[in-house]
Every structure is written in C-alpha cells, then in structure tokens.
Design a protein around this motif. Structure first.
Motif, PDB file in Angstrom:
ATOM      1  N   SER A 118       0.825  -1.210   0.000  1.00  0.00           N
ATOM      2  CA  SER A 118       0.000   0.000   0.000  1.00  0.00           C
ATOM      3  C   SER A 118       0.860   1.263   0.000  1.00  0.00           C
ATOM      4  N   GLU A 119       2.143   1.143   0.333  1.00  0.00           N
ATOM      5  CA  GLU A 119       3.078   2.271   0.291  1.00  0.00           C
ATOM      6  C   GLU A 119       4.438   1.776  -0.180  1.00  0.00           C
ATOM      7  N   GLN A 120       5.282   2.714  -0.579  1.00  0.00           N
ATOM      8  CA  GLN A 120       6.623   2.387  -1.062  1.00  0.00           C
ATOM      9  C   GLN A 120       7.479   1.739   0.033  1.00  0.00           C
ATOM     10  N   ASP A 121       7.364   2.248   1.268  1.00  0.00           N
ATOM     11  CA  ASP A 121       8.131   1.725   2.392  1.00  0.00           C
ATOM     12  C   ASP A 121       7.195   1.012   3.359  1.00  0.00           C
ATOM     13  N   THR A 122       7.553  -0.204   3.731  1.00  0.00           N
ATOM     14  CA  THR A 122       6.762  -1.010   4.646  1.00  0.00           C
ATOM     15  C   THR A 122       7.651  -1.409   5.820  1.00  0.00           C
ATOM     16  N   GLU A 123       7.090  -1.325   7.017  1.00  0.00           N
ATOM     17  CA  GLU A 123       7.821  -1.729   8.212  1.00  0.00           C
ATOM     18  C   GLU A 123       7.087  -2.892   8.873  1.00  0.00           C
ATOM     19  N   ILE A 124       7.814  -3.988   9.080  1.00  0.00           N
ATOM     20  CA  ILE A 124       7.261  -5.147   9.779  1.00  0.00           C
ATOM     21  C   ILE A 124       8.025  -5.279  11.091  1.00  0.00           C
ATOM     22  N   ARG A 125       7.297  -5.146  12.200  1.00  0.00           N
ATOM     23  CA  ARG A 125       7.877  -5.337  13.528  1.00  0.00           C
ATOM     24  C   ARG A 125       7.543  -6.760  13.948  1.00  0.00           C
ATOM     25  N   ALA A 126       8.564  -7.594  14.063  1.00  0.00           N
ATOM     26  CA  ALA A 126       8.365  -9.005  14.389  1.00  0.00           C
ATOM     27  C   ALA A 126       8.923  -9.296  15.774  1.00  0.00           C
ATOM     28  N   VAL A 127       8.084  -9.886  16.623  1.00  0.00           N
ATOM     29  CA  VAL A 127       8.493 -10.268  17.968  1.00  0.00           C
ATOM     30  C   VAL A 127       8.206 -11.756  18.134  1.00  0.00           C
ATOM     31  N   ALA A 128       9.235 -12.498  18.495  1.00  0.00           N
ATOM     32  CA  ALA A 128       9.090 -13.937  18.728  1.00  0.00           C
ATOM     33  C   ALA A 128       9.564 -14.241  20.141  1.00  0.00           C
ATOM     34  N   LEU A 129       8.640 -14.613  21.018  1.00  0.00           N
ATOM     35  CA  LEU A 129       8.948 -14.985  22.395  1.00  0.00           C
ATOM     36  C   LEU A 129       8.635 -16.468  22.553  1.00  0.00           C
ATOM     37  N   TRP A 130       9.663 -17.298  22.631  1.00  0.00           N
ATOM     38  CA  TRP A 130       9.493 -18.738  22.702  1.00  0.00           C
ATOM     39  C   TRP A 130       8.635 -19.228  21.535  1.00  0.00           C
ATOM     40  N   GLY A 131       8.795 -18.607  20.409  1.00  0.00           N
ATOM     41  CA  GLY A 131       8.049 -18.973  19.213  1.00  0.00           C
ATOM     42  C   GLY A 131       8.850 -18.633  17.977  1.00  0.00           C
ATOM     43  N   GLY A 132       8.213 -18.671  16.831  1.00  0.00           N
ATOM     44  CA  GLY A 132       8.936 -18.378  15.603  1.00  0.00           C
ATOM     45  C   GLY A 132       8.064 -17.768  14.531  1.00  0.00           C
ATOM     46  N   THR A 133       8.680 -16.938  13.724  1.00  0.00           N
ATOM     47  CA  THR A 133       8.008 -16.324  12.587  1.00  0.00           C
ATOM     48  C   THR A 133       8.905 -16.479  11.370  1.00  0.00           C
ATOM     49  N   ARG A 134       8.299 -16.911  10.268  1.00  0.00           N
ATOM     50  CA  ARG A 134       9.018 -17.011   8.991  1.00  0.00           C
ATOM     51  C   ARG A 134       8.420 -15.974   8.056  1.00  0.00           C
ATOM     52  N   ILE A 135       9.277 -15.131   7.474  1.00  0.00           N
ATOM     53  CA  ILE A 135       8.841 -14.112   6.525  1.00  0.00           C
ATOM     54  C   ILE A 135       9.486 -14.445   5.186  1.00  0.00           C
ATOM     55  N   VAL A 136       8.654 -14.691   4.174  1.00  0.00           N
ATOM     56  CA  VAL A 136       9.137 -15.058   2.840  1.00  0.00           C
ATOM     57  C   VAL A 136       9.017 -13.826   1.952  1.00  0.00           C
ATOM     58  N   VAL A 137      10.134 -13.437   1.333  1.00  0.00           N
ATOM     59  CA  VAL A 137      10.163 -12.219   0.518  1.00  0.00           C
ATOM     60  C   VAL A 137      10.484 -12.551  -0.934  1.00  0.00           C
ATOM     61  N   PRO A 138       9.883 -11.815  -1.888  1.00  0.00           N
ATOM     62  CA  PRO A 138      10.203 -12.033  -3.306  1.00  0.00           C
ATOM     63  C   PRO A 138      11.557 -11.415  -3.659  1.00  0.00           C
ATOM     64  N   GLU A 139      12.057 -11.755  -4.815  1.00  0.00           N
ATOM     65  CA  GLU A 139      13.375 -11.275  -5.248  1.00  0.00           C
ATOM     66  C   GLU A 139      13.376  -9.826  -5.729  1.00  0.00           C
ATOM     67  N   ASP A 140      12.190  -9.263  -6.049  1.00  0.00           N
ATOM     68  CA  ASP A 140      12.154  -7.941  -6.671  1.00  0.00           C
ATOM     69  C   ASP A 140      11.821  -6.798  -5.712  1.00  0.00           C
ATOM     70  N   ILE A 141      12.085  -6.977  -4.409  1.00  0.00           N
ATOM     71  CA  ILE A 141      11.923  -5.885  -3.449  1.00  0.00           C
ATOM     72  C   ILE A 141      13.204  -5.744  -2.642  1.00  0.00           C
ATOM     73  N   GLU A 142      13.394  -4.563  -2.047  1.00  0.00           N
ATOM     74  CA  GLU A 142      14.518  -4.354  -1.145  1.00  0.00           C
ATOM     75  C   GLU A 142      14.109  -4.810   0.247  1.00  0.00           C
ATOM     76  N   VAL A 143      15.034  -5.457   0.939  1.00  0.00           N
ATOM     77  CA  VAL A 143      14.755  -5.971   2.279  1.00  0.00           C
ATOM     78  C   VAL A 143      15.883  -5.529   3.207  1.00  0.00           C
ATOM     79  N   GLU A 144      15.486  -4.912   4.307  1.00  0.00           N
ATOM     80  CA  GLU A 144      16.442  -4.511   5.341  1.00  0.00           C
ATOM     81  C   GLU A 144      16.009  -5.195   6.630  1.00  0.00           C
ATOM     82  N   VAL A 145      16.957  -5.839   7.318  1.00  0.00           N
ATOM     83  CA  VAL A 145      16.647  -6.558   8.549  1.00  0.00           C
ATOM     84  C   VAL A 145      17.470  -5.956   9.680  1.00  0.00           C
ATOM     85  N   ARG A 146      16.775  -5.503  10.744  1.00  0.00           N
ATOM     86  CA  ARG A 146      17.451  -4.838  11.862  1.00  0.00           C
ATOM     87  C   ARG A 146      17.054  -5.419  13.211  1.00  0.00           C
TER      88      ARG A 146
END
Length: 187
Positions: A118-146
């Motif tokens: 919905s916008e050019q820049d997207t922010e995903i805040r992921a919190v995993a406490l004794w659990g797990g999250t898998r994020i699958v990204v396509p090849e044609d976007i920029e991805v920054e992980v912090r």
C-alpha cells in the motif's frame, strides 16, 4: 527510452504488450473504458516504439510482477498474533505500511511473494517470544533486517539492496527472545 529507441520499428509482440498494458489500466481504474477503443486504435496503427509509448501515455510502466505498489487500502490489519497457535498470511494481498507480528509459544508465516504494497516503504515489527516467525520475501523488493536475537535468532540472510527507483522497500525489525524470526527468499 532513448531517442534512438523511440524510432525503432515496433514488433507484433510489443504491440500485444501495449494492448495488455491498456487493458490492465482499464481494469485498475487508471484509464476510463471510454478511452480504451481510441488507444487500441493508436496501438494498432503504431509503426514505432515511440508511437506505442504515445498510445500508453500517462500509464505506469509494468515491472517484473506489474506494479508492486498499489492505490488500494491494505487487506490486512496491522497486527497478526500467534499465541499458543499459529498464523499464515499468503497469496495475493495488500500489505499495510506498518505491521506488527507476534509469535508467543507458537509460530506463523508471512508470505510476501504474491503481495502488493500500500506504500513504497513497509515496516514489519516481528516479535518472537518462545516462538517463531518465517517471513518469505520475493526477489524484486529491497529488504532490510534490523532485529535482535537474544537467546534466539533474528536471521538477516534475505536482506538485499536493489537500488532501482520505485522498488518497494521492506524493513523488518524486532526481537527474538528464546525464539526465531527467519527471513527467506522464495524457494
């Protein structure tokens, strides 16, 4: 396109692509249906690439998966929670500009490979406490992980910079405490 490219004779394939571009523009509401017939006539009469560009004037250029940033509201709430259970978000959907993903004693998957933004820049805040999250990204976007892994893993392997103007950018940040947030490319 350079001036020289505009003077090159158009192929049947390029005419067909221009027709599809016009039909997609009508389907997305960018071009009124009343204008379609006239524009298609221009495409069929085009001898050069420049004339095809003129027939498609005012329309965005298609990318590898068409337009990744769309003028539609997000399909999803900005909060996804998996507590003692799981969640999956995949298929065609419109990602909100800010999204929070919680996995606690459970897990989930966010798949962006068919998503639009919905916008050019997207922010995903992921919190995993004794659990797990898998994020699958396509090849044609920029991805920054912090993110920070504290007695856990916050995977950065799918981070990449493309450097093309107009490429959507997703920033994934957060915390993995005795858990994992894993970001992977499709495949």
């Amino acid at each position: 396109m350079t001036r020289h490219d505009l003077d090159v004779l158009a192929s049947d394939r390029e005419r067909s692509d221009a027709e599809e571009r016009l039909r997609a523009a009508v389907g997305s509401g960018r071009l009124p249906l009343a204008d379609l017939a006239g524009r298609l006539d221009e495409v069929h009469a085009s001898r050069t690439r420049g004339a095809l560009e003129q027939a498609c004037r005012g329309l965005p250029r298609p990318g590898p998966r068409d337009s990744l940033v769309v003028d539609r509201p997000a399909d999803s709430r900005g909060l996804v929670v998996g507590v003692f259970g799981g969640f999956v978000r995949k298929g065609p959907w419109v990602v909100p500009p800010r999204m929070t993903v919680w996995s606690m004693w459970g897990g989930g998957k966010i798949d962006l490979t068919e998503a639009r933004f919905s916008e050019q820049d997207t922010e995903i805040r992921a919190v995993a406490l004794w659990g797990g999250t898998r994020i699958v990204v396509p090849e044609d976007i920029e991805v920054e992980v912090r993110g920070l892994g504290l007695f856990g893993v916050f995977d950065r392997r799918a981070a990449r910079r493309i450097g093309r103007p107009g490429t959507p950018r997703v920033v994934i940040k957060g915390l993995a405490l005795f858990g994992a947030v894993v970001t992977r490319g499709k495949g």
